[in-house]
Motif scaffolding. Structure first.
Motif, PDB file in Angstrom:
ATOM      1  N   CYS A 252     -38.599  -6.041 -11.273  1.00 24.72           N
ATOM      2  CA  CYS A 252     -38.006  -4.842 -10.287  1.00 24.72           C
ATOM      3  C   CYS A 252     -39.195  -4.270  -9.543  1.00 24.72           C
ATOM      4  CB  CYS A 252     -37.460  -3.807 -11.271  1.00 24.72           C
ATOM      5  SG  CYS A 252     -36.302  -4.107 -12.213  1.00 24.72           S
ATOM      6  N   THR A 253     -38.909  -4.571  -8.095  1.00 25.33           N
ATOM      7  CA  THR A 253     -40.064  -3.911  -7.021  1.00 25.33           C
ATOM      8  C   THR A 253     -39.457  -3.393  -6.152  1.00 25.33           C
ATOM      9  OG1 THR A 253     -41.104  -6.111  -7.491  1.00 25.33           O
ATOM     10  CG2 THR A 253     -41.550  -4.789  -5.585  1.00 25.33           C
ATOM     11  N   THR A 254     -39.931  -2.058  -5.882  1.00 20.20           N
ATOM     12  CA  THR A 254     -39.146  -1.175  -4.766  1.00 20.20           C
ATOM     13  C   THR A 254     -39.612  -1.349  -3.457  1.00 20.20           C
ATOM     14  OG1 THR A 254     -40.974   0.479  -4.912  1.00 20.20           O
ATOM     15  CG2 THR A 254     -39.416   0.695  -6.501  1.00 20.20           C
ATOM     16  N   ARG A 255     -39.156  -0.804  -2.390  1.00 21.40           N
ATOM     17  CA  ARG A 255     -39.491  -1.117  -1.142  1.00 21.40           C
ATOM     18  C   ARG A 255     -41.011  -0.566  -1.129  1.00 21.40           C
ATOM     19  NH1 ARG A 255     -37.510   2.217   2.296  1.00 21.40           N
ATOM     20  NH2 ARG A 255     -36.701   3.806   0.723  1.00 21.40           N
ATOM     21  N   PRO A 256     -41.830  -0.862  -0.025  1.00 24.16           N
ATOM     22  CA  PRO A 256     -43.434  -0.135   0.340  1.00 24.16           C
ATOM     23  C   PRO A 256     -42.972   1.497   0.578  1.00 24.16           C
ATOM     24  CG  PRO A 256     -43.145  -2.218   1.503  1.00 24.16           C
ATOM     25  CD  PRO A 256     -41.593  -2.030   0.917  1.00 24.16           C
ATOM     26  N   ARG A 257     -43.898   2.238  -0.315  1.00 28.84           N
ATOM     27  CA  ARG A 257     -43.823   3.478  -0.022  1.00 28.84           C
ATOM     28  C   ARG A 257     -42.471   4.094  -0.195  1.00 28.84           C
ATOM     29  NH1 ARG A 257     -47.574   5.104   5.009  1.00 28.84           N
ATOM     30  NH2 ARG A 257     -47.815   6.885   3.676  1.00 28.84           N
ATOM     31  N   PRO A 258     -42.054   3.944  -1.402  1.00 33.10           N
ATOM     32  CA  PRO A 258     -40.680   4.167  -1.650  1.00 33.10           C
ATOM     33  C   PRO A 258     -40.394   5.908  -1.892  1.00 33.10           C
ATOM     34  CG  PRO A 258     -41.339   3.510  -3.676  1.00 33.10           C
ATOM     35  CD  PRO A 258     -42.476   3.323  -2.942  1.00 33.10           C
ATOM     36  N   GLU A 259     -39.242   6.570  -1.533  1.00 34.35           N
ATOM     37  CA  GLU A 259     -38.804   7.893  -1.924  1.00 34.35           C
ATOM     38  C   GLU A 259     -38.918   7.771  -3.628  1.00 34.35           C
ATOM     39  OE1 GLU A 259     -38.601  10.118   0.260  1.00 34.35           O
ATOM     40  OE2 GLU A 259     -38.876   9.123   1.779  1.00 34.35           O
ATOM     41  N   PHE A 260     -39.054   9.009  -3.987  1.00 35.60           N
ATOM     42  CA  PHE A 260     -38.902   9.423  -5.423  1.00 35.60           C
ATOM     43  C   PHE A 260     -37.424   9.002  -6.071  1.00 35.60           C
ATOM     44  CE2 PHE A 260     -38.234  12.119  -9.124  1.00 35.60           C
ATOM     45  CZ  PHE A 260     -39.224  11.792  -9.799  1.00 35.60           C
ATOM     46  N   THR A 261     -36.637   8.965  -5.286  1.00 37.94           N
ATOM     47  CA  THR A 261     -35.254   8.990  -5.838  1.00 37.94           C
ATOM     48  C   THR A 261     -35.060   7.343  -6.049  1.00 37.94           C
ATOM     49  OG1 THR A 261     -34.543   8.830  -3.472  1.00 37.94           O
ATOM     50  CG2 THR A 261     -33.986  10.801  -4.975  1.00 37.94           C
ATOM     51  N   GLU A 262     -35.921   6.472  -5.035  1.00 42.30           N
ATOM     52  CA  GLU A 262     -35.641   5.223  -5.419  1.00 42.30           C
ATOM     53  C   GLU A 262     -36.315   4.629  -6.639  1.00 42.30           C
ATOM     54  OE1 GLU A 262     -36.775   0.988  -3.169  1.00 42.30           O
ATOM     55  OE2 GLU A 262     -36.881   2.903  -2.016  1.00 42.30           O
ATOM     56  N   ILE A 263     -37.650   5.377  -6.967  1.00 40.68           N
ATOM     57  CA  ILE A 263     -38.465   4.923  -8.070  1.00 40.68           C
ATOM     58  C   ILE A 263     -37.486   5.269  -9.395  1.00 40.68           C
ATOM     59  CG2 ILE A 263     -40.426   5.420  -9.331  1.00 40.68           C
ATOM     60  CD1 ILE A 263     -41.611   6.148  -6.679  1.00 40.68           C
ATOM     61  N   GLU A 264     -37.015   6.454  -9.342  1.00 41.41           N
ATOM     62  CA  GLU A 264     -36.253   7.075 -10.480  1.00 41.41           C
ATOM     63  C   GLU A 264     -34.995   6.117 -10.752  1.00 41.41           C
ATOM     64  OE1 GLU A 264     -36.413  10.143 -12.734  1.00 41.41           O
ATOM     65  OE2 GLU A 264     -38.524   9.466 -12.055  1.00 41.41           O
ATOM     66  N   ALA A 265     -34.393   5.572  -9.733  1.00 44.08           N
ATOM     67  CA  ALA A 265     -33.223   4.712  -9.901  1.00 44.08           C
ATOM     68  C   ALA A 265     -33.651   3.426 -10.530  1.00 44.08           C
ATOM     69  CB  ALA A 265     -32.582   4.432  -8.478  1.00 44.08           C
ATOM     70  N   THR A 266     -34.696   2.859 -10.241  1.00 48.03           N
ATOM     71  CA  THR A 266     -35.355   1.641 -10.633  1.00 48.03           C
ATOM     72  C   THR A 266     -35.755   1.856 -12.289  1.00 48.03           C
ATOM     73  OG1 THR A 266     -36.195   0.874  -8.498  1.00 48.03           O
ATOM     74  CG2 THR A 266     -37.200  -0.152 -10.367  1.00 48.03           C
ATOM     75  N   LEU A 267     -36.346   2.870 -12.432  1.00 49.90           N
ATOM     76  CA  LEU A 267     -36.789   3.051 -13.701  1.00 49.90           C
ATOM     77  C   LEU A 267     -35.395   3.396 -14.622  1.00 49.90           C
ATOM     78  CD1 LEU A 267     -39.943   5.595 -13.380  1.00 49.90           C
ATOM     79  CD2 LEU A 267     -39.964   3.078 -13.605  1.00 49.90           C
ATOM     80  N   THR A 268     -34.607   4.045 -14.198  1.00 48.04           N
ATOM     81  CA  THR A 268     -33.229   4.139 -15.020  1.00 48.04           C
ATOM     82  C   THR A 268     -32.508   2.818 -15.315  1.00 48.04           C
ATOM     83  OG1 THR A 268     -33.040   6.466 -14.059  1.00 48.04           O
ATOM     84  CG2 THR A 268     -31.121   5.309 -14.864  1.00 48.04           C
ATOM     85  N   ALA A 269     -32.581   2.023 -14.087  1.00 50.06           N
ATOM     86  CA  ALA A 269     -32.126   0.831 -14.431  1.00 50.06           C
ATOM     87  C   ALA A 269     -32.667  -0.006 -15.635  1.00 50.06           C
ATOM     88  CB  ALA A 269     -31.971  -0.291 -13.320  1.00 50.06           C
ATOM     89  N   VAL A 270     -34.018   0.074 -15.793  1.00 49.89           N
ATOM     90  CA  VAL A 270     -34.678  -0.863 -16.606  1.00 49.89           C
ATOM     91  C   VAL A 270     -34.321  -0.119 -17.964  1.00 49.89           C
ATOM     92  CG1 VAL A 270     -36.893  -1.578 -17.292  1.00 49.89           C
ATOM     93  CG2 VAL A 270     -36.186  -1.594 -14.905  1.00 49.89           C
ATOM     94  N   VAL A 271     -34.400   1.290 -18.018  1.00 49.00           N
ATOM     95  CA  VAL A 271     -34.230   1.835 -19.414  1.00 49.00           C
ATOM     96  C   VAL A 271     -32.820   1.609 -19.890  1.00 49.00           C
ATOM     97  CG1 VAL A 271     -33.746   4.301 -20.221  1.00 49.00           C
ATOM     98  CG2 VAL A 271     -35.685   4.052 -18.868  1.00 49.00           C
ATOM     99  N   ASN A 272     -31.860   1.525 -19.048  1.00 47.78           N
ATOM    100  CA  ASN A 272     -30.518   1.166 -19.501  1.00 47.78           C
ATOM    101  C   ASN A 272     -30.463  -0.150 -20.042  1.00 47.78           C
ATOM    102  OD1 ASN A 272     -29.368   3.602 -18.720  1.00 47.78           O
ATOM    103  ND2 ASN A 272     -28.728   2.886 -16.567  1.00 47.78           N
ATOM    104  N   ARG A 273     -31.364  -1.224 -19.361  1.00 46.81           N
ATOM    105  CA  ARG A 273     -31.549  -2.603 -20.201  1.00 46.81           C
ATOM    106  C   ARG A 273     -31.675  -2.431 -21.606  1.00 46.81           C
ATOM    107  NH1 ARG A 273     -32.037  -7.648 -17.188  1.00 46.81           N
ATOM    108  NH2 ARG A 273     -33.013  -9.063 -18.539  1.00 46.81           N
TER     109      ARG A 273
END
Length: 383
Positions: A252-273
């Protein structure tokens, strides 16, 4: 037939261009003239601005920057040039252009500053904020002010030079070393000296450790950056070499210099897994994101390391987390130090260049990170 004065003086300048500086007595002996004649020639050339003179020593002038060529001696065991500061030569200036000063590059800058100080030189730093136009402006400004060499971390999104940037870094007029960046093969920039952290090796270390712990469903979570590309390379190499099915790995790789909301969404998706039992370990870049990831796991009743083992990448804050996080620590200080020593050696090589002699081979240095094992992988956890 006596040698014309002009030709003799040109021979003096040629010798100084090769060697940087010579004692007047040595000049006289090498040119087979009297000490009086050599001293008179040196005084004449000094008045013309063709060289500088200090305490019986003739010093060449670097026409490109206006600095006098410097006296140098190797540090024992290092081969690092030392410039002796004097009224005639205050020491070379090394320019360093980096994307940002806090966090990762703070230690890189400190390493470069330590090496430059060892050589009685001076470091000046320019910050680009990952902006190519600002980077170009910083380089132009440093060159206009007469820096003698450059340490350069260009704003290349993948960490490797894009084709349209391939010639710019390679065409600078001073010795240049890439720091945490790689020039593309087949282009002149690919032949520049460089010093990098071996992030792919660091990722491999982390995955190998997790697999040795019996983990098989492993995620890589990374911010889009030059580091991320190398982490993904090492991640897939480790899974393949260690016999873990590629389908068990998640990137799971975010865009360069992501917004905090994008980071949180990525982490949440992995936690759900992980909540579904489809994940038992994760390598997370950066430390800050690893701490947030652990907090999300804990909020959903998942235990670290029992349910999910976590490795952070960078080791800036990892030891302060609860539980303390196992982390991969890139050799940031050593990267800056090695890059500065390398550019100083290139600068010395330029001053001492003798026509017809081969220059030292170019260096592509990859410094290996260190794995620091803590409680988030079970170290020190009560049985």
């Amino acid at each position: 037939m006596r040698e014309p004065v002009s030709e003799r003086q040109e021979r003096i300048l040629a010798l100084l261009r090769q060697r940087g500086r010579m004692r007047v007595a040595d000049l006289a002996r090498e040119m087979a003239v009297s000490a009086v004649t050599a001293r008179r020639d040196v005084e004449t050339l000094e008045r013309q601005g063709a060289l500088r003179r200090s305490h019986g020593v003739a010093i060449a002038v670097n026409a490109a920057s206006g600095w006098a060529d410097s006296p140098m001696e190797p540090l024992v065991g290092r081969g690092l040039p030392v410039w002796r500061e004097s009224r005639d030569f205050p020491g070379p200036v090394i320019g360093m252009v980096v994307p940002t000063a806090p966090y990762y590059y703070a230690d890189v800058i400190r390493g470069a500053r330590a090496a430059v100080a060892e050589a009685n030189a001076r470091l000046v730093v320019g910050i680009t904020n990952y902006d190519i136009d600002e980077e170009r402006a910083q380089i132009r400004q440093m060159q206009a002010r007469g820096v003698n060499a450059l340490l350069l971390t260009p704003a290349w999104p993948t960490g490797t030079s894009p084709d349209d940037e391939a010639d710019r870094a390679a065409g600078l007029s001073v010795p240049t070393v890439l720091v945490e960046r790689r020039g593309k093969l087949g282009f002149p920039v690919g032949e520049l000296d460089r010093v990098c952290s071996a992030h792919a090796s660091g990722s491999y270390l982390a995955v190998r450790h997790l697999v040795e712990l019996g983990r098989r469903q492993i995620a890589l979570i990374a911010r889009g950056s030059p580091t991320a590309a190398q982490l993904e390379l090492g991640f897939h190499a480790a899974l393949e070499h260690l016999g873990v099915p590629a389908s068990a790995g998640l990137v799971c790789t975010t865009r360069p210099r992501p917004e905090f909301t994008e980071i949180e969404a990525t982490l949440t998706a992995v936690v759900n897994r992980a909540r579904r039992g489809a994940l038992d370990a994760a390598l997370v870049h950066t430390d800050q994101d690893a701490v947030h990831f652990v907090q999300q796991l804990q909020r959903h009743g998942l235990r670290v390391p029992d349910d999910v083992a976590v490795v952070a990448y960078d080791d800036e804050l990892a030891a302060l987390a609860d539980p303390p996080l196992t982390a991969v620590a890139p050799p940031r200080f050593a990267v800056g130090q090695a890059a500065a020593r390398l550019v100083l050696s290139r600068l010395a090589e330029r001053y001492r260049a003798i026509p017809g002699t081969a220059r030292a081979p170019r260096h592509h240095l990859d410094l290996l990170p260190e794995l620091r094992v803590r409680e988030s992988c079970g170290a020190g956890k009560p049985a």
